[in-house]
Motif scaffolding. Sequence first.
Motif, mmCIF file in Angstrom:
data_model
loop_
_atom_site.group_PDB
_atom_site.id
_atom_site.type_symbol
_atom_site.label_atom_id
_atom_site.label_comp_id
_atom_site.label_asym_id
_atom_site.label_seq_id
_atom_site.Cartn_x
_atom_site.Cartn_y
_atom_site.Cartn_z
ATOM 1 N N THR A 156 0.837 -1.191 0.000
ATOM 2 C CA THR A 156 0.000 0.000 0.000
ATOM 3 C C THR A 156 0.878 1.250 0.000
ATOM 4 O O THR A 156 1.937 1.279 0.639
ATOM 5 N N ILE A 157 0.431 2.269 -0.703
ATOM 6 C CA ILE A 157 1.181 3.532 -0.711
ATOM 7 C C ILE A 157 0.655 4.474 0.372
ATOM 8 O O ILE A 157 1.205 5.561 0.558
ATOM 9 N N ASP A 158 -0.405 4.055 1.072
ATOM 10 C CA ASP A 158 -0.937 4.889 2.145
ATOM 11 C C ASP A 158 -1.501 4.024 3.277
ATOM 12 O O ASP A 158 -0.771 3.588 4.144
ATOM 13 N N ASP A 159 -2.799 3.738 3.262
ATOM 14 C CA ASP A 159 -3.432 2.969 4.338
ATOM 15 C C ASP A 159 -3.500 1.489 3.987
ATOM 16 O O ASP A 159 -3.558 1.124 2.814
ATOM 17 N N SER A 160 -3.533 0.664 5.022
ATOM 18 C CA SER A 160 -3.749 -0.761 4.791
ATOM 19 C C SER A 160 -5.240 -1.021 4.611
ATOM 20 O O SER A 160 -6.080 -0.218 5.022
#
Length: 345
Positions: A156-160
């Motif tokens: 992920t590039i942010d949140d899971s």
Amino acid sequence: MKVLGIESSCDETACAIVEDGRKILSNVVATQIPFHQIYKGVVPEIASRKHAEWILPVVRQSLEESHLTLDEVDAIAATNRPGLMGALLVGLTFGKTLAWASGKPFIAVNHMLGHMYAAHLENDIPYPYIGLLVSGGHSIISKVNGFDDLEILGTTIDDSVGEAFDKVAKYYDLGYPGGVIIDKLAKNGNPEAFSFPLPKLDKGDHRYDVSFSGLKTAVIHQADMFLNSGFEKSVENIAASFQETACRTLVSRLLRAVEDTGLKTVVAGGGVAANSRLRAMLAEHNEINCIFPPLKLCGDNGAMIAGVAYHFLKRGETSSLNTTACARIPQFKRGLANLEAFGRR
């Protein structure tokens, strides 16, 4: 070889005894969910205090259920990374102390390797394969070459995905843990009610990456924009449409990895691997062999820790009693060299 494994990385106090890396002799999990529900999420201070209260009785119960004494156990293992620092330290310190006092080998285990190994406890799975590791803290697609050898292709590039489930459930006051509740509500909703956006990570370095921040924002703050005509804005429809989009995001990237590597076996692990829609969606693809752990082994448990530890012991590797905990690790960041190997850089 019988290994006692301790897991305390988040809000489950768990201990299991596993023989030869496969045979589960006992598997005790004490959940803290009732203590965190009022806050709609895990409170680290409460988690670590409950671990301190429960770790001894949980270990004792695991020994009792296995009909073994500590003298009959060959080694002690405990999770040391990643996770909540206070929670990790309780299980790790107890495990190291138990190993020192009993004169047994100690093995510190990476929690995420445990989740990836969980399906092996009830299945004979040859390497390599594509691994899908989805939990409250991670969303990882990897090429798994061995029990401790994961080549990270995408993340992920942010949140899971697990965090997105929990945050959506919290906003709509659905309860905690969010993943279980949304999965249940979605069964009574229509996944076509909302056309929530999919991430546009289609090229270059992000070919296998996922993103859930935009989806989370759309579901929480912009749901009306994506409501299709003729459908009701009900929590059931929101849950079904959100879950459908989240699972499609994971599966689309996973299938890219399958196509590019030529590996037709996919093994899932982590708490979100229990999601019924994710399982059904992957079952629709007859071209791949998808293996999930049983539901009891998707969440945090000591059996997966003991299973991994057995293979370290078999290889002659143990951990120093000076080993400490680590909340975050760089190991599960995507390696650009891995993408180059598949010609996708």
